[in-house]
Design a protein around this motif. Structure first.
Motif, PDB file in Angstrom:
ATOM      1  N   LYS A 141      -6.008 -23.245   4.017  1.00 17.97           N
ATOM      2  CA  LYS A 141      -4.546 -22.838   3.504  1.00 17.97           C
ATOM      3  C   LYS A 141      -4.250 -21.569   3.645  1.00 17.97           C
ATOM      4  O   LYS A 141      -2.914 -20.859   3.364  1.00 17.97           O
ATOM      5  N   ARG A 142      -5.323 -20.701   3.835  1.00 17.68           N
ATOM      6  CA  ARG A 142      -5.034 -18.957   3.822  1.00 17.68           C
ATOM      7  C   ARG A 142      -3.666 -18.499   3.040  1.00 17.68           C
ATOM      8  O   ARG A 142      -2.965 -18.136   3.296  1.00 17.68           O
ATOM      9  N   ASN A 143      -3.772 -18.634   1.728  1.00 12.82           N
ATOM     10  CA  ASN A 143      -3.103 -18.087   0.541  1.00 12.82           C
ATOM     11  C   ASN A 143      -1.672 -18.825   0.568  1.00 12.82           C
ATOM     12  O   ASN A 143      -0.901 -18.202  -0.087  1.00 12.82           O
ATOM     13  N   TRP A 144      -1.517 -19.994   1.465  1.00  8.56           N
ATOM     14  CA  TRP A 144      -0.193 -20.793   1.211  1.00  8.56           C
ATOM     15  C   TRP A 144      -0.612 -21.897   0.515  1.00  8.56           C
ATOM     16  O   TRP A 144      -1.189 -22.624   1.068  1.00  8.56           O
ATOM     17  N   TYR A 145      -0.043 -22.233  -0.526  1.00  8.75           N
ATOM     18  CA  TYR A 145      -0.335 -23.396  -1.348  1.00  8.75           C
ATOM     19  C   TYR A 145       0.994 -24.292  -1.737  1.00  8.75           C
ATOM     20  O   TYR A 145       1.913 -23.801  -2.613  1.00  8.75           O
ATOM     21  N   GLY A 146       1.197 -25.061  -0.875  1.00  9.94           N
ATOM     22  CA  GLY A 146       2.329 -26.062  -1.043  1.00  9.94           C
ATOM     23  C   GLY A 146       2.029 -27.208  -1.914  1.00  9.94           C
ATOM     24  O   GLY A 146       0.754 -27.286  -2.428  1.00  9.94           O
ATOM     25  N   VAL A 147       2.941 -27.995  -2.222  1.00 11.52           N
ATOM     26  CA  VAL A 147       2.485 -29.147  -3.159  1.00 11.52           C
ATOM     27  C   VAL A 147       2.007 -30.340  -2.175  1.00 11.52           C
ATOM     28  O   VAL A 147       2.648 -30.652  -1.288  1.00 11.52           O
ATOM     29  N   ASP A 148       0.813 -30.513  -2.582  1.00  6.70           N
ATOM     30  CA  ASP A 148       0.134 -31.607  -1.727  1.00  6.70           C
ATOM     31  C   ASP A 148      -0.496 -32.683  -2.621  1.00  6.70           C
ATOM     32  O   ASP A 148      -1.490 -32.448  -3.430  1.00  6.70           O
ATOM     33  N   LEU A 149       0.091 -34.063  -2.667  1.00  5.59           N
ATOM     34  CA  LEU A 149      -0.387 -34.928  -3.594  1.00  5.59           C
ATOM     35  C   LEU A 149      -1.739 -35.308  -3.183  1.00  5.59           C
ATOM     36  O   LEU A 149      -2.595 -35.810  -4.092  1.00  5.59           O
ATOM     37  N   ALA A 150      -2.377 -35.206  -2.135  1.00  3.78           N
ATOM     38  CA  ALA A 150      -3.627 -35.452  -1.734  1.00  3.78           C
ATOM     39  C   ALA A 150      -4.843 -34.532  -2.823  1.00  3.78           C
ATOM     40  O   ALA A 150      -5.688 -35.160  -3.050  1.00  3.78           O
ATOM     41  N   ASP A 151      -4.338 -33.597  -2.671  1.00  2.00           N
ATOM     42  CA  ASP A 151      -5.141 -32.593  -4.009  1.00  2.00           C
ATOM     43  C   ASP A 151      -5.141 -33.297  -5.261  1.00  2.00           C
ATOM     44  O   ASP A 151      -6.163 -33.085  -5.864  1.00  2.00           O
ATOM     45  N   VAL A 152      -4.086 -33.717  -5.750  1.00  2.00           N
ATOM     46  CA  VAL A 152      -4.084 -34.529  -6.985  1.00  2.00           C
ATOM     47  C   VAL A 152      -5.044 -35.817  -7.037  1.00  2.00           C
ATOM     48  O   VAL A 152      -5.843 -35.787  -7.980  1.00  2.00           O
ATOM     49  N   VAL A 153      -4.867 -36.460  -5.994  1.00  2.00           N
ATOM     50  CA  VAL A 153      -5.737 -37.608  -5.876  1.00  2.00           C
ATOM     51  C   VAL A 153      -7.225 -37.343  -5.598  1.00  2.00           C
ATOM     52  O   VAL A 153      -8.008 -37.803  -6.314  1.00  2.00           O
TER      53      VAL A 153
ATOM     54  N   THR B 103       0.791  -1.072   0.078  1.00  2.00           N
ATOM     55  CA  THR B 103       0.236   0.013   0.138  1.00  2.00           C
ATOM     56  C   THR B 103       0.869   1.238  -0.030  1.00  2.00           C
ATOM     57  O   THR B 103       2.002   1.381   0.680  1.00  2.00           O
ATOM     58  N   ALA B 104       0.490   2.196  -0.731  1.00  2.00           N
ATOM     59  CA  ALA B 104       1.299   3.351  -0.980  1.00  2.00           C
ATOM     60  C   ALA B 104       1.543   4.356   0.192  1.00  2.00           C
ATOM     61  O   ALA B 104       0.707   4.404   1.236  1.00  2.00           O
ATOM     62  N   ASN B 105       2.550   4.313   0.717  1.00  2.00           N
ATOM     63  CA  ASN B 105       3.063   5.375   1.944  1.00  2.00           C
ATOM     64  C   ASN B 105       2.806   4.494   3.034  1.00  2.00           C
ATOM     65  O   ASN B 105       2.556   5.128   4.177  1.00  2.00           O
ATOM     66  N   GLU B 106       2.806   3.234   3.069  1.00  2.00           N
ATOM     67  CA  GLU B 106       2.672   2.461   4.308  1.00  2.00           C
ATOM     68  C   GLU B 106       3.643   1.365   4.312  1.00  2.00           C
ATOM     69  O   GLU B 106       3.912   0.592   3.367  1.00  2.00           O
ATOM     70  N   ALA B 107       4.197   0.958   5.572  1.00  2.00           N
ATOM     71  CA  ALA B 107       5.065  -0.161   5.823  1.00  2.00           C
ATOM     72  C   ALA B 107       4.089  -1.410   5.285  1.00  2.00           C
ATOM     73  O   ALA B 107       3.036  -1.484   5.842  1.00  2.00           O
ATOM     74  N   TYR B 108       4.689  -2.453   5.202  1.00  2.00           N
ATOM     75  CA  TYR B 108       3.989  -3.826   4.795  1.00  2.00           C
ATOM     76  C   TYR B 108       3.628  -4.353   5.923  1.00  2.00           C
ATOM     77  O   TYR B 108       4.471  -4.278   6.757  1.00  2.00           O
ATOM     78  N   ARG B 109       2.323  -4.872   6.145  1.00  2.00           N
ATOM     79  CA  ARG B 109       2.043  -5.568   7.484  1.00  2.00           C
ATOM     80  C   ARG B 109       0.800  -6.417   6.953  1.00  2.00           C
ATOM     81  O   ARG B 109       0.310  -6.241   5.835  1.00  2.00           O
ATOM     82  N   ASP B 110       0.634  -7.719   7.174  1.00  2.15           N
ATOM     83  CA  ASP B 110      -0.239  -8.556   7.362  1.00  2.15           C
ATOM     84  C   ASP B 110      -0.976  -9.035   8.192  1.00  2.15           C
ATOM     85  O   ASP B 110      -0.684  -8.744   9.586  1.00  2.15           O
ATOM     86  N   SER B 111      -2.241  -9.763   8.341  1.00  2.00           N
ATOM     87  CA  SER B 111      -3.095 -10.221   9.340  1.00  2.00           C
ATOM     88  C   SER B 111      -2.837 -11.962   9.466  1.00  2.00           C
ATOM     89  O   SER B 111      -2.319 -12.476   8.632  1.00  2.00           O
ATOM     90  N   ALA B 112      -3.425 -12.468  10.497  1.00  2.94           N
ATOM     91  CA  ALA B 112      -3.182 -13.837  10.563  1.00  2.94           C
ATOM     92  C   ALA B 112      -3.862 -14.541   9.476  1.00  2.94           C
ATOM     93  O   ALA B 112      -3.544 -15.734   9.223  1.00  2.94           O
TER      94      ALA B 112
END
Length: 533
Positions: free
Chosen positions: A489-501, A97-106
């Motif tokens: 998963k909250r926007n973290w998507y690792g490689v999970d073979l269960a999803d492929v199955v 965001t312009a003119n703001e330091a980066y920060r995120d939430s849980a």
């Protein structure tokens, strides 16, 4: 006597050199012309799983074993350590965001991490193009391509037998040289040789924003995963966020950060015209500095950089030719169009074009109509770049609000992971066009989402944005085999073979068949398989 060739390729970057060596493996005589000399700087540095799969398939099909180590990070490092590349485990995005330091939430609503590989050994790469292009050129010459550099090629003409007559001067105005070729291919990039020679008009992408860019190579770029603003205490991301194509996304544009193994980082901004003009991007270093001040956490990451050469400014980023092929000639996708580096689409699009041209060279042996095949190639090339530009345009319309951008990006990752898996599994489900843009429901939704973002993204209220998110999840489900919409998963998507199955039926497999395939597949990285029912 004027020498004659089956194929003349003008431009010896990775695309031109790769096509030349494939043609030689098919027994064609090849002339490869280059206006400059190697090694040289080139943009377009980040690969993807699809790009590496395409190279792997071509290496096997056309007996090009030296290309195979380039398809994943581990073999590359062991086989060609002198060719500089970078580790790319996935795609990382941070909403600034312009003119703001980066920060995120849980709930991680201002970041998106999508893994492209299970480990470093099998990871994708960033190419230091000066090294990679020079290597591929050497391979093309070793395969028998007749190479000439510092060649200033004139517009081609037809001779009385229907062949192309090429003439060029070398160096600073040496003697004119000529050759004939039955097929000519332009690999010189956007607004390149044949576009100028044939006066091919430009046909801009429909409803696409004007964009400008500034970029360079640097030393001393800090890692985000070592900065406190990006820390995630008590949680381990699916890969180190900087070992990826890292992006800072903000209202009006975005920035890329690509790390090579020699301590050099490729970085640059792509901005809509309104923001670029407001910040004076054309002012060079002063414009760069104004951008750093606008996004303080990004500025901190680049506070101690050392540029390796003066910053490069491009006043107009996108380009599309009105035609990509004709009677006896073709443009590589990289010469027919340039869209944007977002999502690393340039290299796979070019490789798809090379794959199609290689099949045309094969088919020509069997007597199939060359003109008809080239017409089909040109139409497919432009259809794919148009679909990609429509998608990227929608992304730009969503950059002001990161959750909208993250939601719409699921179309790319769903299409990419599905296409990659169909190739790995022997194409039991037919492989369609890039981004699955020709899929009857997915492709239509891809276009509908872009239109909605351009028309309503700015004015949509919270309930409308939530409805858009749900609609995306429903729309991508037909191809989603990567668990992209799982809220946990909250926007973290690792490689999970269960999803492929779980998504096996979308690929034409039963869960039991998929488990059996994955158990023996070297590209899974030995990850744990989900238990059967």
């Amino acid at each position: 006597m004027t020498p004659e060739y089956d194929l003349a390729v003008v431009g010896s970057g990775f695309g031109g050199s790769l096509l030349a060596m494939i043609a030689r493996r098919l027994g064609r005589t090849v002339l490869l012309l280059e206006k400059g000399k190697h090694p040289r700087f080139a943009i377009g540095e980040s690969t993807s799983p699809l790009a590496n799969l395409l190279i792997e398939e071509m290496a096997h099909r056309y007996d090009l074993p030296n290309l195979l180590p380039l398809t994943s990070f581990g073999p590359w490092q062991r086989t060609f350590p002198e060719i500089v590349c970078g580790l790319k485990r996935g795609f990382t995005y941070y909403g600034q965001t312009a003119n703001e330091a980066y920060r995120d939430s849980a709930d991680r609503t201002r970041q998106l991490l999508v893994a492209a590989s299970p480990n470093d050994e099998l990871a994708d790469t960033h190419w230091l193009r000066s090294d990679v292009d020079a290597f591929l050129l050497r391979e093309a010459v070793a395969a028998g391509a007749d190479y000439r550099d510092e060649a200033h090629v004139e517009p081609p003409t037809r001779d009385g037998r229907g062949a192309w007559l090429l003439r060029w001067r070398t160096g600073g105005g040496g003697a004119e040289t000529g050759a004939r070729a039955r097929l000519i291919v332009d690999a010189t990039g956007p607004r390149g040789w044949l576009s100028r020679a044939f006066d091919i008009p430009e046909k801009p992408f429909c409803d696409y924003p004007g964009t400008q860019a500034m970029f360079g190579h640097f030393r001393g770029v800090a890692r985000c995963d070592e900065m406190p603003e990006y820390a995630t205490p008590g949680e381990t991301p699916p890969y180190p966020p900087d070992d990826a194509a890292l992006h800072h996304v903000f209202d009006g544009g975005w920035m890329w950060v690509l790390r090579f193994g020699n301590g050099v980082t490729s970085a640059g901004f792509a901005l809509r015209d309104d923001l670029a003009d407001r910040l004076g991007l054309r002012d060079g270093e002063a414009g760069w500095q104004r951008l750093m001040e606008r996004f303080p956490t990004v500025g901190a990451q680049f506070a101690r950089i050392e540029p390796l050469f003066p910053l490069i400014y491009q006043p107009r980023l996108s380009y599309r030719a009105a035609g990509a092929a004709g009677d006896g000639w073709a443009l590589l996708p990289s010469a027919a169009a340039f869209i944007d580096p977002l999502f690393s689409t340039g290299i796979p699009l070019t490789l798809l074009g090379i794959e199609r041209l290689a099949r045309i060279l094969e088919a020509e042996t069997s007597g199939k109509n060359l003109a008809g095949l080239l017409t089909e190639y040109g139409a497919t090339t432009l259809a794919e770049v148009d679909a990609t530009a429509d998608f990227i345009g929608g992304c730009y319309a969503a950059m002001h609000r990161f959750p909208l951008f993250a939601a719409y990006s699921r179309f790319y990752f769903a299409a990419a992971s599905f296409s990659e898996m169909t190739r790995r599994l022997g194409k039991r489900v037919p492989v369609g066009r890039f981004l699955a843009s020709d899929h009857p429901t997915f492709g239509a939704a891809l276009r509908e989402g872009s239109r909605w973002l351009r028309q309503h993204g700015r004015t949509a209220d919270e309930s409308e944005r939530a409805a858009f998110d749900r609609w995306v999840n429903q729309s991508v489900d037909v191809l989603n085999i990567a668990g992209l919409c799982a809220p946990g998963k909250r926007n973290w998507y690792g490689v999970d073979l269960a999803d492929v199955v779980t998504g096996a039926h979308k690929l034409g497999f039963t869960p039991e068949e998929m488990r059996a395939v994955l158990a023996d597949a070297p590209w899974t990285g030995g990850g744990p398989l989900p238990a059967g029912p």
